[in-house]
Each structure stands twice: as C-alpha cells, then as structure tokens.
Design an enzyme around this catalytic site. Structure first.
Site, PDB file in Angstrom:
ATOM      1  CD  GLU A 257       5.267  -2.234  12.046  1.00  0.00           C
ATOM      2  OE1 GLU A 257       5.328  -0.993  12.082  1.00  0.00           O
ATOM      3  OE2 GLU A 257       6.128  -2.938  11.494  1.00  0.00           O
TER       4      GLU A 257
ATOM      5  CG  ASP B 173       3.637  -7.121   3.858  1.00  0.00           C
ATOM      6  OD1 ASP B 173       2.549  -7.485   3.406  1.00  0.00           O
ATOM      7  OD2 ASP B 173       4.634  -6.940   3.128  1.00  0.00           O
TER       8      ASP B 173
HETATM    9  P1  5GP Z   1       7.104  -6.869   7.148  1.00  0.00           P
HETATM   10  O1  5GP Z   1       8.441  -6.924   7.784  1.00  0.00           O
HETATM   11  O2  5GP Z   1       5.992  -7.398   8.036  1.00  0.00           O
HETATM   12  O3  5GP Z   1       7.090  -7.494   5.796  1.00  0.00           O
HETATM   13  O4  5GP Z   1       6.832  -5.383   6.806  1.00  0.00           O
HETATM   14  C1  5GP Z   1       6.309  -4.518   7.692  1.00  0.00           C
HETATM   15  C2  5GP Z   1       6.537  -3.128   7.193  1.00  0.00           C
HETATM   16  O5  5GP Z   1       6.463  -3.034   5.777  1.00  0.00           O
HETATM   17  C3  5GP Z   1       5.451  -2.220   7.698  1.00  0.00           C
HETATM   18  O6  5GP Z   1       5.792  -1.676   8.936  1.00  0.00           O
HETATM   19  C4  5GP Z   1       5.393  -1.171   6.637  1.00  0.00           C
HETATM   20  O7  5GP Z   1       6.316  -0.163   6.939  1.00  0.00           O
HETATM   21  C5  5GP Z   1       5.808  -1.878   5.388  1.00  0.00           C
HETATM   22  N1  5GP Z   1       4.620  -2.238   4.606  1.00  0.00           N
HETATM   23  C6  5GP Z   1       3.984  -3.415   4.539  1.00  0.00           C
HETATM   24  N2  5GP Z   1       2.910  -3.360   3.736  1.00  0.00           N
HETATM   25  C7  5GP Z   1       2.865  -2.093   3.291  1.00  0.00           C
HETATM   26  C8  5GP Z   1       1.956  -1.376   2.438  1.00  0.00           C
HETATM   27  O8  5GP Z   1       0.961  -1.889   1.923  1.00  0.00           O
HETATM   28  N3  5GP Z   1       2.241  -0.069   2.224  1.00  0.00           N
HETATM   29  C9  5GP Z   1       3.332   0.553   2.772  1.00  0.00           C
HETATM   30  N4  5GP Z   1       3.516   1.811   2.483  1.00  0.00           N
HETATM   31  N5  5GP Z   1       4.195  -0.076   3.588  1.00  0.00           N
HETATM   32  C10 5GP Z   1       3.952  -1.383   3.843  1.00  0.00           C
HETATM   33 MG    MG Z   2       6.707  -0.004   9.448  1.00  0.00          MG
END
Ligand code: 5GP
Ligand code: MG
Length: 178
Positions: A101, A105
């Site tokens: 991954e 986040d």
């Molecule tokens: P989660 O489900 O953990 O909130 O999100 C994970 C996904 O969100 C990551 O695989 C990524 O694609 C996107 N994401 C999280 N933080 C960032 C960031 O700072 N920049 C970008 N471009 N995508 C992010």
């Molecule tokens: Mg992603």
C-alpha cells in the site's frame, strides 16, 4: 474539477526512499525465506512505483498482482467506504502474500483489503506501507512493515497523486496551497 494553485515541498528524497526500500527488502526476504512463491499484491494506483522498486530488490520467487480499491476520488478526504474496483487475477489460497500500500491514513482501505484477502485463506499474509500517518488512524490496523511515519500532511509523488497529477515525481512532497 480544478484544483487551487499549490506548490510541492520535498519531504522525503528519492535517495532516502531507495535506501529504506533496500532495508525493507532484506526484512521481507528474511520473513519469507524459503517461500515457494510470494504473491506481491499492489493496491492501485498509488503503490505502482513503490511495488516496482520493491520487487526489484527482492531476491525471492515473486508473482505480481494488483487490486484496486476505491478511496479518495479526487478529494483530499477518505470516503470511509471501501469498494473493490478491480480484483486480483490470481488465486491466493494457500499462498504467501504481501500486500503493498502507498499510505495508511484512516486505515479503512487496508483493513478492508486485508479482511477480504484473508477470507481467501492465504498461507500467510503480511502488509507493507510506504507511508503511515498514525495520527489520522480511525481503524486499529498497522502494516507489518512501514517505510516512513509522516505527520498529517497531504503528500504526492512517487506514485501518489493529487487529482491524478504528480504521480511521476521521484520524491515524496507535501502539497502547500499558495
Ligand atoms: P485510508 O483508507 O487509510 O484512509 O486511506 C488510504 C488511502 O488514501 C491511501 O492508499 C491513499 O491512496 C489515500 N491517501 C491517504 N493519505 C493521502 C495523502 O496524503 N495523499 C494522497 N494523494 N493520498 C492519500
Ligand atoms: Mg491507495
């Protein structure tokens, strides 16, 4: 959709990323030593650069597959609802699997994907994330291996986009609106 003007400040250099990947690859080789085959699953699209560099450092018998889960769209916030847009091509039943991954986040994406893949009864499933934003976590999940822990900043580059732009930057940078 158009984005307000922004600049990108370098946060992690290409050199630093490459050095970290060498170390991570050694740890993965040790963990999966003796594996018949390691299925390396990249989560599209953000992990495509990371997985390309990572597998080239792995001295193991590797198969590469991809899975696409929906998350952000063009927004800067997680939707918290994860859908599978493209599933694996191959079977992982009884296999050693490494999920790759770009960023963990809130944790919703990795949690959902790991749950789905575990239901297919791999022999062993581990996870690696290039970046981790622990302060943003809403679901209790941690990748087996993490490249770098970063603060709560919106980052781009090294495969990671802002509204489909900036994936081709060789480094990780943070977006600053001007
Ligand atoms: P989660 O489900 O953990 O909130 O999100 C994970 C996904 O969100 C990551 O695989 C990524 O694609 C996107 N994401 C999280 N933080 C960032 C960031 O700072 N920049 C970008 N471009 N995508 C992010
Ligand atoms: Mg992603």
């Amino acid at each position: 959709m158009t984005q307000p003007p922004y600049v990108i400040d370098e946060m992690i250099s290409a050199k630093t990323i490459a050095a970290r990947i060498e170390d991570l690859a050694k740890e993965i080789e040790t963990a999966f030593a003796g594996t018949e085959k390691l299925v390396v699953v990249g989560l599209l699209r953000g992990s495509f650069v990371f997985i390309a560099d990572l597998v080239r450092e792995l001295d193991l018998n590797v198969e590469v597959d991809f899975l696409e889960a929906s998350s952000y769209g063009d927004a800067m916030e997680s939707s918290r609802e994860v859908r599978i847009l493209k599933d694996l091509r191959g079977e992982i039943n009884g296999r050693d699997v490494l999920v790759v991954e770009d960023i963990v986040d809130t944790g919703f994406t990795l949690h959902h994907v790991v749950g789905l893949l575990r239901s297919r009864k791999p022999k062993r499933l581990e996870t690696i994330a290039l970046l981790d934003k622990p302060s943003r976590r809403e679901v209790d999940i941690k990748a087996t291996w993490t490249g770098f822990q970063i603060p709560d900043e919106f980052v781009v580059g090294y495969g990671i986009d802002y509204a489909q732009r900036n994936r081709n930057l060789p480094f990780i940078g943070k977006v600053r609106f001007t």
